[in-house]
Design a protein around this motif. Structure first.
Motif, mmCIF file in Angstrom:
data_model
loop_
_atom_site.group_PDB
_atom_site.id
_atom_site.type_symbol
_atom_site.label_atom_id
_atom_site.label_comp_id
_atom_site.label_asym_id
_atom_site.label_seq_id
_atom_site.Cartn_x
_atom_site.Cartn_y
_atom_site.Cartn_z
ATOM 1 N N ALA A 17 0.789 -1.302 -0.054
ATOM 2 C CA ALA A 17 -0.126 0.000 -0.068
ATOM 3 C C ALA A 17 0.821 1.185 -0.022
ATOM 4 C CB ALA A 17 -0.922 0.072 1.184
ATOM 5 N N ASP A 110 7.836 -7.046 -1.783
ATOM 6 C CA ASP A 110 7.595 -5.713 -1.091
ATOM 7 C C ASP A 110 9.037 -4.747 -1.549
ATOM 8 O OD1 ASP A 110 5.286 -6.854 0.092
ATOM 9 O OD2 ASP A 110 5.930 -6.521 2.095
ATOM 10 N N ALA A 153 0.315 3.845 6.005
ATOM 11 C CA ALA A 153 0.301 2.595 5.525
ATOM 12 C C ALA A 153 0.778 1.751 6.264
ATOM 13 C CB ALA A 153 0.912 2.489 4.098
ATOM 14 N N GLY A 267 -4.468 0.233 2.753
ATOM 15 C CA GLY A 267 -4.379 -1.038 3.037
ATOM 16 C C GLY A 267 -4.897 -1.529 4.394
ATOM 17 N N ASP A 268 -4.046 -2.247 5.132
ATOM 18 C CA ASP A 268 -4.526 -2.887 6.518
ATOM 19 C C ASP A 268 -4.864 -1.684 7.502
ATOM 20 O OD1 ASP A 268 -3.757 -5.241 5.606
ATOM 21 O OD2 ASP A 268 -2.551 -6.007 7.154
ATOM 22 N N GLY A 280 -5.210 -9.587 1.779
ATOM 23 C CA GLY A 280 -5.181 -7.969 1.777
ATOM 24 C C GLY A 280 -4.345 -7.381 0.620
ATOM 25 N N ILE A 281 -3.552 -8.157 0.078
ATOM 26 C CA ILE A 281 -2.431 -7.628 -0.986
ATOM 27 C C ILE A 281 -3.075 -6.720 -2.070
ATOM 28 C CG2 ILE A 281 -0.584 -7.927 -2.187
ATOM 29 C CD1 ILE A 281 0.224 -10.299 -0.656
ATOM 30 N N GLN A 283 -5.984 -5.494 -2.275
ATOM 31 C CA GLN A 283 -6.781 -4.092 -1.832
ATOM 32 C C GLN A 283 -5.778 -3.045 -1.253
ATOM 33 O OE1 GLN A 283 -7.508 -7.559 -1.253
ATOM 34 N NE2 GLN A 283 -8.823 -7.392 0.532
ATOM 35 N N ALA A 284 -4.632 -3.713 -0.651
ATOM 36 C CA ALA A 284 -3.510 -2.734 -0.253
ATOM 37 C C ALA A 284 -3.075 -1.618 -1.312
ATOM 38 C CB ALA A 284 -2.433 -3.276 0.357
ATOM 39 N N THR A 287 -5.810 0.541 -2.837
ATOM 40 C CA THR A 287 -6.065 1.870 -2.221
ATOM 41 C C THR A 287 -4.883 2.746 -1.973
ATOM 42 O OG1 THR A 287 -5.678 0.485 -0.311
ATOM 43 C CG2 THR A 287 -7.853 0.972 -0.619
ATOM 44 N N GLY A 288 -3.490 1.990 -2.102
ATOM 45 C CA GLY A 288 -2.434 2.780 -2.193
ATOM 46 C C GLY A 288 -2.125 3.621 -3.483
#
Length: 364
Positions: A17, A110, A153, A267-268, A280-281, A283-284, A287-288
């Motif tokens: 994110a 990452d 984030a 993200g989270d 969640g990857i 969606q992170a 949204t990021g």
């Protein structure tokens, strides 16, 4: 301590994110500073490392635009192609359905995204912990950082969210994971019950190993994560080869509001995690990218930060709301005992459990 840093956009956290937010904002030409509390991006790994395929993501989030460019990844980050998901109840009965995706090495995943942000012009500062916002200035362990817009984030216990006056994630699930050596089928295995009421386990295949872990709802289980993890790995004869790492997973969907007049959370930190499986990857990253675009436009064009929440809700809110409702049904009827878990999984069957995993309505 360093001299005071001045930046346009301050991103706290360098996960998917944060890195997408930093990259997107930097590509628009604003000055971006991304801080990471750890000395190395992505280390230690604290997740299941499963990434759904592009097809699965757009099926879950059909309103997402320009998805292909967002999720295009180098082949060397796709460790094991996944063909299906297998759900196992406390009596070891199995339900299996097709599901495409891949497992990755989250540390390298990452780091790749963070490198992209740096290549776009963002500055990355590691070993820098965010403390709070005071008089419009970010207080960190290396000194003050002046910013125009901040993006949090920094995970489910986000200090940025607290500093912005936003709600915290509620009812977070503790979870732990590690790597087990061996050869595994290209199938994601998810175990519900069998460990303890309200507890679940997973085996995610990789190359010559698997990511394995357990999590549980404190509502229904009162043991320790280590106890549950040891029980799960012993029952499945798993040879653990790495240190066990833990985290908390948001379980009730997005927080009520994800922005203030000076910043956003992603993200989270925003709770945009799939309540039914902890994924969640994607969606992170979604949204990021949205937050980075809005942050840059806020500085360059005076765009309202409120448009960030409008953007992600258009894409994510309905599927995540459906998933949160399904999770409440599971809490009410399934997870109270091993017997009720097995009964509910038998009633749902393969087709409905496939819908459950994909954030779709299971009834009618």
């Amino acid at each position: 301590m360093t001299e005071k840093i001045q930046t346009d956009v301050l991103v706290v956290g360098s996960g998917p994110a944060g890195s997408l937010a930093a990259r997107t904002a930097a590509e628009k030409g604003v000055k971006v500073t991304m801080i990471e509390m750890r000395p190395e991006v992505g280390v230690p790994v604290r997740c299941g490392e499963l990434m759904p395929s592009f097809q699965e993501i757009v099926d879950m989030f059909p309103n997402l635009e320009d998805a292909e460019s967002l999720f295009e990844m180098p082949s060397n980050l796709k460790i094991c192609e996944v063909e299906a998901i297998r759900l196992i109840d406390p009596k070891m009965r199995r339900w299996e359905f097709p599901f495409t995706g891949y497992t990755t090495d989250r540390n390298r995943f990452d780091q790749y995204l963070a490198d992209q942000a740096v290549s776009a012009g963002a500055e990355l500062i590691k070993s820098c912990r965010f403390k709070k916002i005071e008089n419009g200035v970010a207080k960190t362990t290396i000194g003050d950082i002046e910013f125009k817009t901040i993006i949090g984030a920094d995970g489910p216990g986000s200090r940025v969210a607290k500093s912005l006056g936003l709600d915290a994630n509620k009812n977070q699930y503790p979870a732990v994971s590690a790597q087990a050596e061996g050869d595994f089928e290209p199938v994601v295995q998810m175990f519900f019950g069998g460990i303890a009421p309200g507890a679940y386990g997973w085996i995610m295949p990789k190359a010559g190993q698997a990511n394995v872990g357990v999590g549980f709802s404190p509502k229904f289980s009162n043991g320790t994560l280590r106890e549950y993890f040891d029980r799960f790995t012993a029952e499945h004869n798993l040879n653990i080869m790495t240190k066990i790492e833990g985290k908390y997973v948001p379980s009730e969907g997005p927080i009520k509001k994800t922005y203030s007049d000076i910043g956003m959370v992603v993200g989270d930190a925003a709770g945009v995690v799939m309540p039914v499986n902890g994924g969640g990857i994607p969606q992170a990253m979604i949204t990021g990218r949205m937050a980075g675009e809005v942050a840059a436009d806020n500085i360059l064009k005076n765009r309202s930060i409120a448009e960030y929440e409008q953007a992600w809700r258009e894409v994510l809110y309905k599927p995540l709301k459906t998933a949160a409702f399904n999770k409440k049904l599971a809490d009410t009827f399934a997870f109270r005992s091993e017997w009720s878990t097995a009964m509910c999984m038998r009633i749902l069957g393969t087709r409905r459990m496939g819908k459950l995993i994909r954030c779709k309505r299971i009834f009618p």
